[in-house]
Design a protein around this motif. Structure first.
Motif, PDB file in Angstrom:
ATOM      1  N   GLY A   1      11.134  -6.001   8.322  1.00  0.00           N
ATOM      2  CA  GLY A   1       9.828  -6.291   8.917  1.00  0.00           C
ATOM      3  C   GLY A   1       9.120  -5.032   9.381  1.00  0.00           C
ATOM      4  O   GLY A   1       7.896  -4.910   9.266  1.00  0.00           O
ATOM      5  N   THR A   2       9.886  -4.090   9.910  1.00  0.00           N
ATOM      6  CA  THR A   2       9.309  -2.812  10.342  1.00  0.00           C
ATOM      7  C   THR A   2       8.742  -2.065   9.144  1.00  0.00           C
ATOM      8  O   THR A   2       7.633  -1.524   9.207  1.00  0.00           O
ATOM      9  CB  THR A   2      10.380  -1.953  11.051  1.00  0.00           C
ATOM     10  N   LEU A   3       9.490  -2.055   8.054  1.00  0.00           N
ATOM     11  CA  LEU A   3       9.018  -1.394   6.835  1.00  0.00           C
ATOM     12  C   LEU A   3       7.692  -2.005   6.390  1.00  0.00           C
ATOM     13  O   LEU A   3       6.736  -1.279   6.077  1.00  0.00           O
ATOM     14  CB  LEU A   3      10.060  -1.506   5.724  1.00  0.00           C
ATOM     15  N   TYR A   4       7.621  -3.324   6.381  1.00  0.00           N
ATOM     16  CA  TYR A   4       6.387  -3.990   5.945  1.00  0.00           C
ATOM     17  C   TYR A   4       5.235  -3.768   6.922  1.00  0.00           C
ATOM     18  O   TYR A   4       4.079  -3.822   6.520  1.00  0.00           O
ATOM     19  CB  TYR A   4       6.620  -5.486   5.714  1.00  0.00           C
ATOM     20  N   ARG A   5       5.515  -3.515   8.186  1.00  0.00           N
ATOM     21  CA  ARG A   5       4.443  -3.183   9.130  1.00  0.00           C
ATOM     22  C   ARG A   5       3.828  -1.820   8.780  1.00  0.00           C
ATOM     23  O   ARG A   5       2.628  -1.613   8.889  1.00  0.00           O
ATOM     24  CB  ARG A   5       4.970  -3.145  10.572  1.00  0.00           C
ATOM     25  N   TYR A   6       4.661  -0.893   8.359  1.00  0.00           N
ATOM     26  CA  TYR A   6       4.180   0.431   7.970  1.00  0.00           C
ATOM     27  C   TYR A   6       3.554   0.405   6.579  1.00  0.00           C
ATOM     28  O   TYR A   6       2.547   1.075   6.334  1.00  0.00           O
ATOM     29  CB  TYR A   6       5.328   1.451   7.982  1.00  0.00           C
ATOM     30  N   PHE A   7       4.170  -0.317   5.667  1.00  0.00           N
ATOM     31  CA  PHE A   7       3.745  -0.351   4.266  1.00  0.00           C
ATOM     32  C   PHE A   7       3.778  -1.799   3.778  1.00  0.00           C
ATOM     33  O   PHE A   7       4.843  -2.305   3.424  1.00  0.00           O
ATOM     34  CB  PHE A   7       4.658   0.530   3.405  1.00  0.00           C
ATOM     35  N   PRO A   8       2.622  -2.473   3.733  1.00  0.00           N
ATOM     36  CA  PRO A   8       2.567  -3.892   3.387  1.00  0.00           C
ATOM     37  C   PRO A   8       3.052  -4.230   1.981  1.00  0.00           C
ATOM     38  O   PRO A   8       3.413  -5.375   1.709  1.00  0.00           O
ATOM     39  CB  PRO A   8       1.076  -4.245   3.531  1.00  0.00           C
ATOM     40  N   SER A   9       3.059  -3.249   1.074  1.00  0.00           N
ATOM     41  CA  SER A   9       3.534  -3.506  -0.289  1.00  0.00           C
ATOM     42  C   SER A   9       4.264  -2.274  -0.815  1.00  0.00           C
ATOM     43  O   SER A   9       4.141  -1.178  -0.270  1.00  0.00           O
ATOM     44  CB  SER A   9       2.353  -3.832  -1.218  1.00  0.00           C
ATOM     45  N   LYS A  10       4.965  -2.487  -1.894  1.00  0.00           N
ATOM     46  CA  LYS A  10       5.671  -1.381  -2.537  1.00  0.00           C
ATOM     47  C   LYS A  10       4.684  -0.309  -3.003  1.00  0.00           C
ATOM     48  O   LYS A  10       4.941   0.885  -2.877  1.00  0.00           O
ATOM     49  CB  LYS A  10       6.466  -1.931  -3.721  1.00  0.00           C
ATOM     50  N   MET A  11       3.530  -0.739  -3.518  1.00  0.00           N
ATOM     51  CA  MET A  11       2.546   0.246  -3.984  1.00  0.00           C
ATOM     52  C   MET A  11       1.966   1.041  -2.818  1.00  0.00           C
ATOM     53  O   MET A  11       1.680   2.223  -2.972  1.00  0.00           O
ATOM     54  CB  MET A  11       1.436  -0.431  -4.791  1.00  0.00           C
ATOM     55  N   ASP A  12       1.814   0.413  -1.658  1.00  0.00           N
ATOM     56  CA  ASP A  12       1.374   1.174  -0.486  1.00  0.00           C
ATOM     57  C   ASP A  12       2.398   2.262  -0.159  1.00  0.00           C
ATOM     58  O   ASP A  12       2.042   3.370   0.232  1.00  0.00           O
ATOM     59  CB  ASP A  12       1.188   0.253   0.722  1.00  0.00           C
ATOM     60  N   LEU A  13       3.662   1.933  -0.346  1.00  0.00           N
ATOM     61  CA  LEU A  13       4.736   2.894  -0.103  1.00  0.00           C
ATOM     62  C   LEU A  13       4.689   4.022  -1.142  1.00  0.00           C
ATOM     63  O   LEU A  13       4.810   5.197  -0.797  1.00  0.00           O
ATOM     64  CB  LEU A  13       6.089   2.181  -0.112  1.00  0.00           C
ATOM     65  N   VAL A  14       4.475   3.669  -2.411  1.00  0.00           N
ATOM     66  CA  VAL A  14       4.379   4.684  -3.470  1.00  0.00           C
ATOM     67  C   VAL A  14       3.216   5.627  -3.186  1.00  0.00           C
ATOM     68  O   VAL A  14       3.346   6.849  -3.280  1.00  0.00           O
ATOM     69  CB  VAL A  14       4.220   4.027  -4.862  1.00  0.00           C
ATOM     70  N   VAL A  15       2.074   5.069  -2.818  1.00  0.00           N
ATOM     71  CA  VAL A  15       0.903   5.891  -2.514  1.00  0.00           C
ATOM     72  C   VAL A  15       1.207   6.834  -1.348  1.00  0.00           C
ATOM     73  O   VAL A  15       0.831   8.012  -1.364  1.00  0.00           O
ATOM     74  CB  VAL A  15      -0.329   5.006  -2.221  1.00  0.00           C
ATOM     75  N   ALA A  16       1.912   6.339  -0.343  1.00  0.00           N
ATOM     76  CA  ALA A  16       2.270   7.180   0.806  1.00  0.00           C
ATOM     77  C   ALA A  16       3.197   8.316   0.381  1.00  0.00           C
ATOM     78  O   ALA A  16       3.059   9.447   0.868  1.00  0.00           O
ATOM     79  CB  ALA A  16       2.917   6.337   1.901  1.00  0.00           C
ATOM     80  N   VAL A  17       4.137   8.040  -0.517  1.00  0.00           N
ATOM     81  CA  VAL A  17       5.037   9.087  -1.017  1.00  0.00           C
ATOM     82  C   VAL A  17       4.230  10.138  -1.776  1.00  0.00           C
ATOM     83  O   VAL A  17       4.436  11.344  -1.604  1.00  0.00           O
ATOM     84  CB  VAL A  17       6.172   8.495  -1.887  1.00  0.00           C
ATOM     85  N   VAL A  18       3.273   9.694  -2.598  1.00  0.00           N
ATOM     86  CA  VAL A  18       2.413  10.627  -3.324  1.00  0.00           C
ATOM     87  C   VAL A  18       1.626  11.494  -2.341  1.00  0.00           C
ATOM     88  O   VAL A  18       1.545  12.718  -2.496  1.00  0.00           O
ATOM     89  CB  VAL A  18       1.443   9.877  -4.270  1.00  0.00           C
ATOM     90  N   ASN A  19       1.057  10.864  -1.323  1.00  0.00           N
ATOM     91  CA  ASN A  19       0.300  11.624  -0.328  1.00  0.00           C
ATOM     92  C   ASN A  19       1.185  12.631   0.397  1.00  0.00           C
ATOM     93  O   ASN A  19       0.749  13.739   0.704  1.00  0.00           O
ATOM     94  CB  ASN A  19      -0.392  10.684   0.660  1.00  0.00           C
ATOM     95  N   GLU A  20       2.426  12.260   0.639  1.00  0.00           N
ATOM     96  CA  GLU A  20       3.375  13.179   1.277  1.00  0.00           C
ATOM     97  C   GLU A  20       3.639  14.389   0.376  1.00  0.00           C
ATOM     98  O   GLU A  20       3.716  15.527   0.839  1.00  0.00           O
ATOM     99  CB  GLU A  20       4.681  12.417   1.564  1.00  0.00           C
ATOM    100  N   GLU A  21       3.758  14.147  -0.930  1.00  0.00           N
ATOM    101  CA  GLU A  21       3.954  15.243  -1.884  1.00  0.00           C
ATOM    102  C   GLU A  21       2.729  16.165  -1.889  1.00  0.00           C
ATOM    103  O   GLU A  21       2.867  17.384  -1.932  1.00  0.00           O
ATOM    104  CB  GLU A  21       4.211  14.700  -3.294  1.00  0.00           C
ATOM    105  N   ILE A  22       1.537  15.579  -1.835  1.00  0.00           N
ATOM    106  CA  ILE A  22       0.317  16.391  -1.798  1.00  0.00           C
ATOM    107  C   ILE A  22       0.256  17.188  -0.501  1.00  0.00           C
ATOM    108  O   ILE A  22      -0.125  18.367  -0.499  1.00  0.00           O
ATOM    109  CB  ILE A  22      -0.942  15.521  -1.992  1.00  0.00           C
ATOM    110  N   ASP A  23       0.638  16.559   0.617  1.00  0.00           N
ATOM    111  CA  ASP A  23       0.678  17.280   1.895  1.00  0.00           C
ATOM    112  C   ASP A  23       1.586  18.499   1.808  1.00  0.00           C
ATOM    113  O   ASP A  23       1.250  19.578   2.293  1.00  0.00           O
ATOM    114  CB  ASP A  23       1.180  16.367   3.028  1.00  0.00           C
ATOM    115  N   THR A  24       2.749  18.313   1.180  1.00  0.00           N
ATOM    116  CA  THR A  24       3.706  19.419   1.021  1.00  0.00           C
ATOM    117  C   THR A  24       3.093  20.537   0.186  1.00  0.00           C
ATOM    118  O   THR A  24       3.207  21.718   0.530  1.00  0.00           O
ATOM    119  CB  THR A  24       5.008  18.902   0.371  1.00  0.00           C
ATOM    120  N   LEU A  25       2.428  20.164  -0.902  1.00  0.00           N
ATOM    121  CA  LEU A  25       1.783  21.158  -1.759  1.00  0.00           C
ATOM    122  C   LEU A  25       0.676  21.890  -1.002  1.00  0.00           C
ATOM    123  O   LEU A  25       0.578  23.119  -1.070  1.00  0.00           O
ATOM    124  CB  LEU A  25       1.216  20.495  -3.015  1.00  0.00           C
ATOM    125  N   GLU A  26      -0.147  21.140  -0.266  1.00  0.00           N
ATOM    126  CA  GLU A  26      -1.231  21.774   0.495  1.00  0.00           C
ATOM    127  C   GLU A  26      -0.686  22.750   1.529  1.00  0.00           C
ATOM    128  O   GLU A  26      -1.247  23.835   1.720  1.00  0.00           O
ATOM    129  CB  GLU A  26      -2.099  20.711   1.161  1.00  0.00           C
TER     130      GLU A  26
END
Length: 194
Positions: free
Chosen positions: A55-80
């Motif tokens: 339930g905590t996971l779903y509060r942060y990320f309502p779907s698997k794709m929301d989680l994938v997008v967050a991982v992508v954004n994290e990768e971009i943050d690292t690159l920046e």
């Protein structure tokens, strides 16, 4: 759910723990994707590996794709962050943009399963992301353009789209870093010519 900074730039105790929890979730998701693609990123497994309730996971990320997008954004943050620490040194805006994209290529290819999973998911997803705008903004900063106009922003987005297609070819084994760099240089010189 992102941590809100408290006064003086510090995180409060609660927001710090939320930030750490979110970070654990993203790390668990990325680790699973790097070993078995997005298919391995089952929400229950991510929650277990991150040490949080489902339930905590779903509060942060309502779907698997929301989680994938967050991982992508994290990768971009690292690159920046990498680009801020060590800015590209080429003498031209096009050269600096290509340096940034090649750094992104090398970074993603350290975990080819993760790169494949993230790119494939974003291409096939119905989830709206700001990836194009984030990449264009990152390229503008790498090229040392503080406030690109709308047309320049579109051209930078176009260059990032060329890079995404080159990444697909690389992940399919149809090209290599040298060929990607050569094609990106041609595209960047044409798109970012003054």
């Amino acid at each position: 759910m992102t941590a809100e900074p408290a006064a003086a730039g510090h995180l409060t105790g609660r927001s710090r723990s939320q930030h750490q929890r979110r970070k654990r979730i993203l790390q668990a998701a990325a680790a699973l994707a790097s070993r078995g693609g997005v298919e391995a990123m089952q929400m229950r497994t991510v929650a277990e590996r991150a040490g949080v309730a489902l339930g905590t996971l779903y509060r942060y990320f309502p779907s698997k794709m929301d989680l994938v997008v967050a991982v992508v954004n994290e990768e971009i943050d690292t690159l920046e962050a990498s680009l801020e620490r060590r800015p590209p040194r080429s003498g031209t805006a096009a050269g600096r943009a290509v340096e940034a994209l090649m750094r992104a290529t090398r970074g993603l290819m350290r975990e080819p399963e993760l790169a494949d999973a993230l790119i494939r998911s974003l291409l096939l997803s119905d989830v709206k992301t700001d990836l194009g705008d984030r990449m264009a903004g990152m390229l503008a900063r790498a090229a040392d353009e503080t406030a690109p106009g709308e047309e320049r922003h579109i051209l930078l987005r176009s260059l990032s789209s060329v890079w995404v297609m080159e990444m697909i070819e690389l992940l399919r084994g149809r090209t290599g870093n040298e060929q990607i760099q050569a094609r990106l240089e041609i595209a960047a010189e044409r798109l970012l010519a003054d």
